[in-house]
Scaffold this active site. Sequence first.
Site, PDB file in Angstrom:
ATOM      1  N   GLU A   1      57.603 -74.223 -55.927  1.00 24.10           N
ATOM      2  CA  GLU A   1      56.677 -73.219 -56.990  1.00 24.10           C
ATOM      3  C   GLU A   1      56.669 -74.352 -58.002  1.00 24.10           C
ATOM      4  OE1 GLU A   1      54.980 -70.786 -57.157  1.00 24.10           O
ATOM      5  OE2 GLU A   1      55.158 -70.362 -55.419  1.00 24.10           O
TER       6      GLU A   1
HETATM    7  C1  LIG Z   1      62.645 -75.369 -48.554  1.00 22.94           C
HETATM    8  C2  LIG Z   1      61.182 -75.472 -48.886  1.00 22.94           C
HETATM    9  C3  LIG Z   1      60.221 -74.438 -48.900  1.00 22.94           C
HETATM   10  C4  LIG Z   1      59.251 -74.737 -49.317  1.00 22.94           C
HETATM   11  N1  LIG Z   1      58.082 -73.733 -49.291  1.00 22.94           N
HETATM   12  C5  LIG Z   1      56.791 -73.850 -49.473  1.00 22.94           C
HETATM   13  C6  LIG Z   1      55.940 -73.070 -49.119  1.00 22.94           C
HETATM   14  O1  LIG Z   1      56.131 -71.908 -48.732  1.00 22.94           O
HETATM   15  N2  LIG Z   1      54.423 -73.258 -49.371  1.00 22.94           N
HETATM   16  C7  LIG Z   1      54.088 -74.416 -49.641  1.00 22.94           C
HETATM   17  O2  LIG Z   1      52.996 -74.804 -49.898  1.00 22.94           O
HETATM   18  N3  LIG Z   1      55.195 -75.599 -50.144  1.00 22.94           N
HETATM   19  C8  LIG Z   1      56.292 -75.289 -50.036  1.00 22.94           C
HETATM   20  N4  LIG Z   1      57.205 -76.187 -50.280  1.00 22.94           N
HETATM   21  C9  LIG Z   1      56.535 -77.495 -50.881  1.00 22.94           C
HETATM   22  C10 LIG Z   1      56.985 -77.566 -52.483  1.00 22.94           C
HETATM   23  O3  LIG Z   1      56.360 -76.590 -53.256  1.00 22.94           O
HETATM   24  C11 LIG Z   1      57.143 -78.811 -52.701  1.00 22.94           C
HETATM   25  O4  LIG Z   1      58.114 -79.869 -52.126  1.00 22.94           O
HETATM   26  C12 LIG Z   1      56.863 -79.272 -54.107  1.00 22.94           C
HETATM   27  O5  LIG Z   1      55.816 -78.655 -54.641  1.00 22.94           O
HETATM   28  C13 LIG Z   1      57.008 -80.598 -54.455  1.00 22.94           C
HETATM   29  O6  LIG Z   1      56.018 -81.573 -53.760  1.00 22.94           O
HETATM   30  P1  LIG Z   1      56.603 -82.742 -52.992  1.00 22.94           P
HETATM   31  O7  LIG Z   1      57.869 -82.290 -52.303  1.00 22.94           O
HETATM   32  O8  LIG Z   1      55.521 -83.246 -52.203  1.00 22.94           O
HETATM   33  O9  LIG Z   1      57.024 -83.747 -54.307  1.00 22.94           O
HETATM   34  P2  LIG Z   1      56.190 -84.701 -55.284  1.00 22.94           P
HETATM   35  O10 LIG Z   1      54.866 -84.117 -55.426  1.00 22.94           O
HETATM   36  O11 LIG Z   1      56.065 -86.037 -54.269  1.00 22.94           O
HETATM   37  O12 LIG Z   1      57.027 -84.961 -56.193  1.00 22.94           O
HETATM   38  C14 LIG Z   1      58.107 -86.046 -56.199  1.00 22.94           C
HETATM   39  C15 LIG Z   1      58.862 -86.115 -57.690  1.00 22.94           C
HETATM   40  O13 LIG Z   1      57.979 -86.586 -58.605  1.00 22.94           O
HETATM   41  C16 LIG Z   1      57.765 -85.551 -59.737  1.00 22.94           C
HETATM   42  N5  LIG Z   1      56.356 -85.749 -60.050  1.00 22.94           N
HETATM   43  C17 LIG Z   1      55.235 -85.682 -59.339  1.00 22.94           C
HETATM   44  N6  LIG Z   1      54.140 -85.715 -60.168  1.00 22.94           N
HETATM   45  C18 LIG Z   1      54.478 -85.670 -61.352  1.00 22.94           C
HETATM   46  C19 LIG Z   1      53.998 -85.754 -62.635  1.00 22.94           C
HETATM   47  N7  LIG Z   1      52.320 -85.519 -62.792  1.00 22.94           N
HETATM   48  N8  LIG Z   1      54.694 -85.785 -63.717  1.00 22.94           N
HETATM   49  C20 LIG Z   1      55.863 -85.761 -63.571  1.00 22.94           C
HETATM   50  N9  LIG Z   1      56.741 -85.733 -62.649  1.00 22.94           N
HETATM   51  C21 LIG Z   1      55.902 -85.661 -61.318  1.00 22.94           C
HETATM   52  C22 LIG Z   1      58.193 -84.391 -59.369  1.00 22.94           C
HETATM   53  O14 LIG Z   1      58.551 -83.709 -60.241  1.00 22.94           O
HETATM   54  C23 LIG Z   1      59.273 -84.801 -58.185  1.00 22.94           C
HETATM   55  O15 LIG Z   1      60.411 -84.878 -58.856  1.00 22.94           O
HETATM   56  C24 LIG Z   1      58.461 -75.977 -49.778  1.00 22.94           C
HETATM   57  C25 LIG Z   1      59.540 -76.982 -49.983  1.00 22.94           C
HETATM   58  C26 LIG Z   1      60.769 -76.785 -49.570  1.00 22.94           C
HETATM   59  C27 LIG Z   1      61.748 -78.273 -49.698  1.00 22.94           C
END
Ligand SMILES: Cc1cc2nc3c(=O)[nH]c(=O)nc-3n(C[C@H](O)[C@H](O)[C@H](O)COP(=O)(O)OP(=O)(O)OC[C@H]3O[C@@H](n4cnc5c(N)ncnc54)[C@H](O)[C@@H]3O)c2cc1C
Length: 601
Positions: A441
Amino acid sequence: MPEFKAPLRDIRFVRDELLDYPAHYRSLPAGGEATPDVVDAILEEGARFCEEVIAPLNRVGDLEGCSWSESGVKTPSGFKEAYRRYVEGGWPSLAHAVEHGGQGLPESLGVAVTEMVGEANWAWGMYPGLAQGAMNTLSAHGTEEQKAAYLTRLVSGEWTGTMCLTEPHCGTDLGLLRTRAEPQADGSYRVSGTKIFISAGEHDLAENIVHIVLARLPDAPPGTKGISLFIVPKFLPGADGGLGERNRVSCGSIEHKMGIHGNATCVMNFDGATGFLIGPPHKGLNCMFTFMNTARLGTALQGLAHAEVAFQGAIRYARERLQMRALSGPKAPELPADPIIVHPDVRRMLLTIKAFAEGNRALLYFSAKQVDIARYSQDAAERAAADLLLGFLTPIAKAFMTETGFEAASLGLQVYGGHGYIREWGMEQNLRDSRIAMLYEGTTGVQALDLLGRKVLMTQGESLKAFTRIVHRFCTAHAEEEGLKAFVEPLARLNREWGEITLKIGVQAMQDREEVGAAAVDYLMYSGYACLAYFWADMARVAQERLAVGSGEAAFYRAKLQTARFYFARILPRTRGHVEAMLAGAGPLMELAAEDFDLGY
Ligand SMILES: Cc1cc2nc3c(=O)[nH]c(=O)nc-3n(C[C@H](O)[C@H](O)[C@H](O)COP(=O)(O)OP(=O)(O)OC[C@H]3O[C@@H](n4cnc5c(N)ncnc54)[C@H](O)[C@@H]3O)c2cc1C
């Protein structure tokens, strides 16, 4: 795992004594049914269900986890039966419109039940929790036909739902998403692509799963302006409204993860699945934003849940575990050693957990009240004001409550010493389960950017003022009360400083946009501590008033007052570090070139 007791007394303190929910419900058109008797009965019944039915499955869920095979996902033993009882009890329909089979009660009452469910068993609670997200989307943006076909089945609990946003190459940056939706002659769409990390994407609790999917139409502009929203059910509705043809959406695997083992985190493959557009084309993200605040409060609540569980476990253990003597001499001379609760450092940990759990509960229910007003008030100006305030509080609640929830879960483990690290006591599960809340989220970093960039600076500070005005009114009203001065004076200083710091960062940001990103997380944490300072000051006020009239529960109110004093003396000074860090500017973060980080390795 410590036996779970729903914290009903504190929930009632916050809702009724601090925030006057009975008056709030009387003022709402949708609140008429939520009389104190009805609310009490729902809370009591919800507490019983959580304590007796789902809390005992928390450990089972962690140990067994979910398993995947070609035929689907099997949830841990007991999960399915508990879900059946949840549906039979009418819990999914509590806060939904009567015309869709709901009970028409205010959203904030649903929050109270969700709090207890989350504390009892977060992983289990995510199945109905995700369905709420799908229901909110459909209520806000679905056509009447879509509501009749899907919403009523979700509200009854017969079907569950998911939110499918994330793809392998796109998480935070949804503008990168690639899932495609091709229009068909009959008005439906063929949806193709892969979504990952989809919570509750596949399971055996309900006969059908309604996926809410973000995808691109063929003529979509690039980036976030080209995203549309679709309903893609696992089974298409049949002519009689029940289950029809199996749709081409399937779960390819589930993740093996750190915590929340009882909840299936799925890779979902859409292979030309039949989908239906919700809302206007290319406006999918705007549609999502309309209920994002509620979804994010749902995750904020997870931080509170883990702090509450940490507290319940740690307090019991600290009273029983005998180690060493108090520095000032034995407190239990008849025993071979004193219980560890006599030691100042153990008290520091217990009080920190308590201050976060109870302070965050106040922040949550204050925000939930704004959700009710923004949604149900008949006065447009009141709705707009609540919306502004909620927009400001939501990123704070989401990130601050989950960060401090994780800290509380870690301290809960620490109180147990080495035993905390051992599975038997449940504290390590609580810590593992709590970690995800800071990620999904929207990560803490992303919430912080939303708060400082979008909510505060882009409104020229209006959203911040919506809250600081409330704090200012409180400080002015109670400035002369001797018993409250110790709270009101530092709170008033902090409230002024909040505005001044914001202005400074705003000025810095005009020279260099990176200043916003550099200051954001410290700004958010500062804001969280400041919010809790207000709530703790107000809770101290209520406690003093009750003590002054000779309440029969003097110990309860004294503990509130003492915890408020602890918060101001031992937690609030953390704001000093955040001020220094956020005003240090972007330089120290940005100087080191990306390619030089690992020089010398
Ligand atoms: C157990 C679990 C359940 C989940 N459930 C759902 C679900 O039901 N539906 C769904 O759609 N998704 C779901 N997710 C996905 C989750 O919402 C994402 O993992 C999350 O939004 C982060 O995206 P990412 O993992 O691709 O990280 P990335 O976007 O690759 O981010 C990596 C790091 O970079 C940082 N970062 C990225 N962009 C910026 C910026 N502009 N400024 C500063 N920092 C930045 C982030 O804060 C993070 O620390 C789930 C994930 C998990 C692990």
